[in-house]
Design an enzyme around this catalytic site. Sequence first.
Site, short mmCIF file in Angstrom:
data_model
loop_
_atom_site.label_atom_id
_atom_site.label_comp_id
_atom_site.label_asym_id
_atom_site.label_seq_id
_atom_site.Cartn_x
_atom_site.Cartn_y
_atom_site.Cartn_z
N CYS A 35 1.04 -1.25 -0.08
CA CYS A 35 0.04 -0.12 -0.03
C CYS A 35 0.97 1.09 -0.01
CB CYS A 35 -0.97 0.01 1.07
SG CYS A 35 -0.09 0.01 2.79
N VAL A 36 0.58 2.20 0.75
CA VAL A 36 1.31 3.32 0.55
C VAL A 36 2.44 3.55 1.29
CG1 VAL A 36 1.07 6.01 0.93
CG2 VAL A 36 -0.79 4.94 0.05
#
EC number: 2.7.1.211
Length: 471
Positions: free
Chosen positions: A27-28
């Site tokens: 993810c980020v």
Amino acid sequence: MGAYEQSVAKIVEAIGGKENIVVATHCVTRLRFALKDEGKVDKEALESVDIVKGSFSANGQFQVVIGQGLVDKVYNEMVEMTGIGRATKQEIKDAAEAKLNPLQRAIKTLADIFIPILPAIVTAGLLMGINNILTGPDIFYEGKSFVEVHKEWADLANMINLIANTAFVFLPGLIGWSAVTKFGGSPLLGIVLGLMLVHPDLLNAWGWGAAKEKGEIPIWNLFGFEVQKVGYQGQVLPVLVAAYVLAKIEQFLRKRIPDAFQLLLVAPIALLITGFLAFIAIGPITFAIGNAITHVFVSIFDNVPAIGGFLYGALYAPLVVTGMHHTFLPVDLQLIASTGGTFLWPILVMSNIAQGSAALAMMFVAKDEKLKGLSFTSAVSAYLGITEPAMFGVNLRFRYPFISAMAGAALAGMFITINKVIAPSIGVGGLPGFLSIVPQKWVPFFIGMAIAIIVPFILTFVFGKFRKESR
């Protein structure tokens, strides 16, 4: 040779080697793994890798915190090195879900439904907080609100309240969209279902109690069978169950109706059947269940507020670790709909702040520069309502900060519950949380926040110094 090849090799080795990886994505800020056996992970070796800022397991996924931007490069390096295929977030969720037991799956389902709509609820809570400041008495003037003294602000406050209230008034519409999507139906039908349950032609749910006392509840007469013509504003259970039924009916029809007739038949039949079931059976039954759940919590916190506040404050952080905290958001929303405010959510704020304070104390205790930096950034994050970096990256790793935070949250939870602090909306679960508290209870809430800041900080600092001196 990649810039992070050595670090990536150490990460892969520490999580049990490439043969222990089922699928991986990112993810980020984090690498996300579905692993065959999480018991093979060497957490100490993993967290000694220079680019790793922490790791934790949640909802069947093992997650390694790397950091924004850098995580892309590390993931690409890992894919090249191990030869594992790139996976989407949904694929890794599916792989992780297969390992969960029925209770974990139920909790994860609730999380998948409520997390997407949380930004709308939090935004509404913040805006309602602004309205509370403008309309609450004794904040700026003794015995009067700001808008009573400055009448030219009254309509602005009213408009802010309308914008803020929308997410709560039409909450079944938001839940309908998210729940039907999760259960495999058409999101648009979910929105229609949710809005149908709060149609203006129905008796407003908040007026149901008064109408019942007067014997003025409107009804439909279906060939001699009477059905109450009542809406479900702010309610959670009716739309959750109806959304599941709608999605399953839609799936059933799509498999059996030819493509050429699907547009004409699937949605009308699915909505009609679900609508009848919702008003005749699902709504009344789940409405009663929702009120019973509310009654149980209200009774506990009315009769033994000190014990209720202490236990919920102490146990909220462990609930976050297991993921079970997601089951309490529907209870908060139910309490707001039924009683006008929740006494549970303010305790959540205490717990989050306490975890942040324990992490902040670790910045002063730790000698390792990497841990100092992680402690500070994760404390700031927890003070703003996101506790996972503090809990999984710092506090659980050393245990005593986590226990210190639980102690602070328990004392703060007990104090604010005794003082009957309630929130008429859900906002940011950190320092800005006071905006969502009724203004009359700001003073005890701020005292509770002080307890949640000071107690975990002192306990963590003292334990930390003692542990270092005893080595």
